[in-house]
Design a protein around this motif. Structure first.
Motif, PDB file in Angstrom:
ATOM      1  N   ASP A   1      97.807  21.699  -9.274  1.00 26.58           N
ATOM      2  CA  ASP A   1      98.706  21.406  -8.154  1.00 26.58           C
ATOM      3  C   ASP A   1      98.011  21.729  -6.830  1.00 26.58           C
ATOM      4  OD1 ASP A   1     100.732  21.036  -6.341  1.00 26.58           O
ATOM      5  OD2 ASP A   1     102.238  22.172  -7.458  1.00 26.58           O
ATOM      6  N   PRO A   2      97.303  20.746  -6.258  1.00 29.10           N
ATOM      7  CA  PRO A   2      96.631  20.999  -4.973  1.00 29.10           C
ATOM      8  C   PRO A   2      97.579  21.404  -3.859  1.00 29.10           C
ATOM      9  CG  PRO A   2      95.823  18.974  -5.977  1.00 29.10           C
ATOM     10  CD  PRO A   2      97.023  19.406  -6.778  1.00 29.10           C
ATOM     11  N   ALA A   3      98.792  20.862  -3.867  1.00 29.56           N
ATOM     12  CA  ALA A   3      99.751  21.196  -2.816  1.00 29.56           C
ATOM     13  C   ALA A   3     100.125  22.673  -2.874  1.00 29.56           C
ATOM     14  CB  ALA A   3     100.992  20.322  -2.944  1.00 29.56           C
ATOM     15  N   GLU A   4     100.266  23.206  -4.064  1.00 26.68           N
ATOM     16  CA  GLU A   4     100.587  24.628  -4.217  1.00 26.68           C
ATOM     17  C   GLU A   4      99.420  25.496  -3.728  1.00 26.68           C
ATOM     18  OE1 GLU A   4     101.802  27.886  -7.688  1.00 26.68           O
ATOM     19  OE2 GLU A   4     101.774  25.733  -8.140  1.00 26.68           O
ATOM     20  N   LEU A   5      98.200  25.069  -4.036  1.00 21.38           N
ATOM     21  CA  LEU A   5      97.028  25.797  -3.561  1.00 21.38           C
ATOM     22  C   LEU A   5      96.954  25.763  -2.036  1.00 21.38           C
ATOM     23  CD1 LEU A   5      94.333  27.259  -3.970  1.00 21.38           C
ATOM     24  CD2 LEU A   5      93.260  25.006  -4.229  1.00 21.38           C
ATOM     25  N   ALA A   6      97.188  24.590  -1.453  1.00 24.42           N
ATOM     26  CA  ALA A   6      97.149  24.468   0.009  1.00 24.42           C
ATOM     27  C   ALA A   6      98.194  25.369   0.653  1.00 24.42           C
ATOM     28  CB  ALA A   6      97.373  23.017   0.420  1.00 24.42           C
ATOM     29  N   ALA A   7      99.379  25.414   0.085  1.00 21.44           N
ATOM     30  CA  ALA A   7     100.442  26.262   0.624  1.00 21.44           C
ATOM     31  C   ALA A   7     100.046  27.733   0.552  1.00 21.44           C
ATOM     32  CB  ALA A   7     101.741  26.021  -0.139  1.00 21.44           C
ATOM     33  N   ASP A   8      99.390  28.109  -0.550  1.00 19.01           N
ATOM     34  CA  ASP A   8      98.939  29.491  -0.700  1.00 19.01           C
ATOM     35  C   ASP A   8      97.892  29.837   0.356  1.00 19.01           C
ATOM     36  OD1 ASP A   8      98.451  32.066  -1.993  1.00 19.01           O
ATOM     37  OD2 ASP A   8      96.604  31.166  -2.735  1.00 19.01           O
ATOM     38  N   ILE A   9      96.929  28.926   0.571  1.00 22.69           N
ATOM     39  CA  ILE A   9      95.894  29.162   1.584  1.00 22.69           C
ATOM     40  C   ILE A   9      96.520  29.271   2.969  1.00 22.69           C
ATOM     41  CG2 ILE A   9      93.915  28.121   2.750  1.00 22.69           C
ATOM     42  CD1 ILE A   9      93.115  26.910   0.036  1.00 22.69           C
ATOM     43  N   ASN A  10      97.394  28.326   3.286  1.00 21.33           N
ATOM     44  CA  ASN A  10      98.008  28.324   4.615  1.00 21.33           C
ATOM     45  C   ASN A  10      98.860  29.569   4.862  1.00 21.33           C
ATOM     46  OD1 ASN A  10      96.900  25.828   5.300  1.00 21.33           O
ATOM     47  ND2 ASN A  10      98.591  24.690   4.398  1.00 21.33           N
ATOM     48  N   ALA A  11      99.446  30.126   3.790  1.00 18.58           N
ATOM     49  CA  ALA A  11     100.327  31.279   3.936  1.00 18.58           C
ATOM     50  C   ALA A  11      99.557  32.555   4.264  1.00 18.58           C
ATOM     51  CB  ALA A  11     101.133  31.482   2.661  1.00 18.58           C
ATOM     52  N   ARG A  12      98.288  32.627   3.854  1.00 21.31           N
ATOM     53  CA  ARG A  12      97.581  33.899   4.024  1.00 21.31           C
ATOM     54  C   ARG A  12      96.381  33.871   4.953  1.00 21.31           C
ATOM     55  NH1 ARG A  12      94.110  34.896  -1.488  1.00 21.31           N
ATOM     56  NH2 ARG A  12      94.377  32.871  -2.463  1.00 21.31           N
ATOM     57  N   ILE A  13      95.889  32.673   5.275  1.00 25.14           N
ATOM     58  CA  ILE A  13      94.635  32.644   6.020  1.00 25.14           C
ATOM     59  C   ILE A  13      94.796  33.091   7.472  1.00 25.14           C
ATOM     60  CG2 ILE A  13      94.736  30.246   6.835  1.00 25.14           C
ATOM     61  CD1 ILE A  13      91.728  30.073   5.962  1.00 25.14           C
ATOM     62  N   GLY A  14      95.991  32.917   8.031  1.00 20.90           N
ATOM     63  CA  GLY A  14      96.208  33.357   9.410  1.00 20.90           C
ATOM     64  C   GLY A  14      96.048  34.862   9.545  1.00 20.90           C
ATOM     65  N   ASP A  15      96.748  35.621   8.710  1.00 24.03           N
ATOM     66  CA  ASP A  15      96.627  37.078   8.739  1.00 24.03           C
ATOM     67  C   ASP A  15      95.219  37.519   8.362  1.00 24.03           C
ATOM     68  OD1 ASP A  15      99.240  37.437   9.549  1.00 24.03           O
ATOM     69  OD2 ASP A  15     100.012  37.770   7.524  1.00 24.03           O
ATOM     70  N   MET A  16      94.582  36.776   7.445  1.00 24.49           N
ATOM     71  CA  MET A  16      93.230  37.091   7.008  1.00 24.49           C
ATOM     72  C   MET A  16      92.236  36.997   8.166  1.00 24.49           C
ATOM     73  SD  MET A  16      91.318  35.300   3.749  1.00 24.49           S
ATOM     74  CE  MET A  16      92.676  35.649   2.630  1.00 24.49           C
ATOM     75  N   SER A  17      92.543  36.127   9.138  1.00 24.32           N
ATOM     76  CA  SER A  17      91.622  35.906  10.263  1.00 24.32           C
ATOM     77  C   SER A  17      91.743  36.953  11.359  1.00 24.32           C
ATOM     78  CB  SER A  17      91.877  34.520  10.880  1.00 24.32           C
ATOM     79  OG  SER A  17      93.096  34.514  11.625  1.00 24.32           O
ATOM     80  N   LEU A  18      92.823  37.712  11.379  1.00 17.27           N
ATOM     81  CA  LEU A  18      93.113  38.575  12.529  1.00 17.27           C
ATOM     82  C   LEU A  18      92.029  39.609  12.815  1.00 17.27           C
ATOM     83  CD1 LEU A  18      96.979  39.081  12.262  1.00 17.27           C
ATOM     84  CD2 LEU A  18      95.669  37.333  13.493  1.00 17.27           C
ATOM     85  N   PRO A  19      91.385  40.205  11.806  1.00 23.37           N
ATOM     86  CA  PRO A  19      90.310  41.155  12.140  1.00 23.37           C
ATOM     87  C   PRO A  19      89.109  40.497  12.812  1.00 23.37           C
ATOM     88  CG  PRO A  19      91.088  41.497   9.888  1.00 23.37           C
ATOM     89  CD  PRO A  19      91.668  40.202  10.355  1.00 23.37           C
ATOM     90  N   HIS A  20      89.013  39.178  12.711  1.00 21.09           N
ATOM     91  CA  HIS A  20      87.829  38.478  13.206  1.00 21.09           C
ATOM     92  C   HIS A  20      88.095  37.613  14.446  1.00 21.09           C
ATOM     93  CE1 HIS A  20      86.212  39.692   9.350  1.00 21.09           C
ATOM     94  NE2 HIS A  20      87.158  39.016   8.725  1.00 21.09           N
TER      95      HIS A  20
END
Length: 238
Positions: free
Chosen positions: A84-103
């Protein structure tokens, strides 16, 4: 006579924040988590993303420079054995913003330029191919989210650039004609979307694309946000 600019719509990555310094290390963390420690899978995820794994940098023609996270979801899902690529995309979109904050790394002149634009009385907005939640998280971390009347991502309901939906949506919500707005961005996606929407286009070479590539598609090209401000100021008084 050319009408004066009343609003500025910004791309985010490569325009307001340093794309490589923000997303290079963030993406390394992401694909390391997705690969679950498998170096071979990490290498394949990096290759399909146009990402130099050991340098933690994106190639200039990487799909991630101007595209969205959804653009690589199908390829990632295949590499990871997911159905399910859509589920994977949703997972990435849900966490990558917070993941970027230290950088997250804003350009040095971002704050003075935003102050100057506000002093001119111009409405400001964001149109990014990042997810809206990710964009809001980053802008909030920088303390500048309240400066923008609209923050639109590829998942905000208007589509992604180079389609003009986000720009036209901004114009409607701001009750402005396209001729009153300038789209500022560092990629051809930004400029093509602006041209399609009928707004003025201002390219900046602060991303991965050079002056010679942007110039045929822009009303003006600037080497920095400060130089972009000079052009906007002149046209806000036109």
């Amino acid at each position: 006579m050319t009408t004066r600019i009343k609003a500025v719509l910004f791309d985010k990555d490569g325009t307001l924040i340093d794309f490589q310094r923000t997303w290079g290390p963030t993406f390394y963390t992401l694909i390391a988590e997705l690969a679950d420690g498998d170096d071979g899978i990490m290498g394949r995820l990096a290759e399909v993303s146009g990402y130099y794994l050991h340098e933690q940098r994106f190639a200039p023609d990487s799909i991630m420079v101007a595209g969205s996270n959804d653009d690589v979801a199908d390829a990632y899902a295949q590499i990871l054995g997911l159905t399910d690529p859509a589920e994977l995309a949703a997972d990435i979109n849900a966490r990558i913003g917070d993941m970027s904050l230290p950088h997250i790394t804003p350009f040095d002149d971002l704050m003075p330029v935003l102050d100057a634009l506000s002093a001119l009385g111009l409405a400001l907005g964001i149109a990014t191919n990042d997810a809206e939640a990710s964009a809001r998280a980053q802008l909030s971390a920088l303390g500048i989210d309240a400066r923008f009347t609209q923050i639109l991502g590829f998942d905000s309901g208007y589509g992604a650039k180079p389609d003009p939906g986000m720009i036209l949506g901004f114009c409607r919500e701001a009750k402005l004609e396209p001729r009153d707005v300038v789209m500022v961005g560092d990629s051809l996606h930004d400029l093509h979307a602006g041209r399609a929407a009928g707004v003025r286009t201002l390219g900046v070479t602060t991303g991965t694309v050079g002056h010679e590539v942007l110039t045929p598609h822009a009303n003006h090209v600037a080497a920095s946000l400060t130089q972009a401000l000079d052009w906007i100021t002149a046209n806000a008084a036109a």
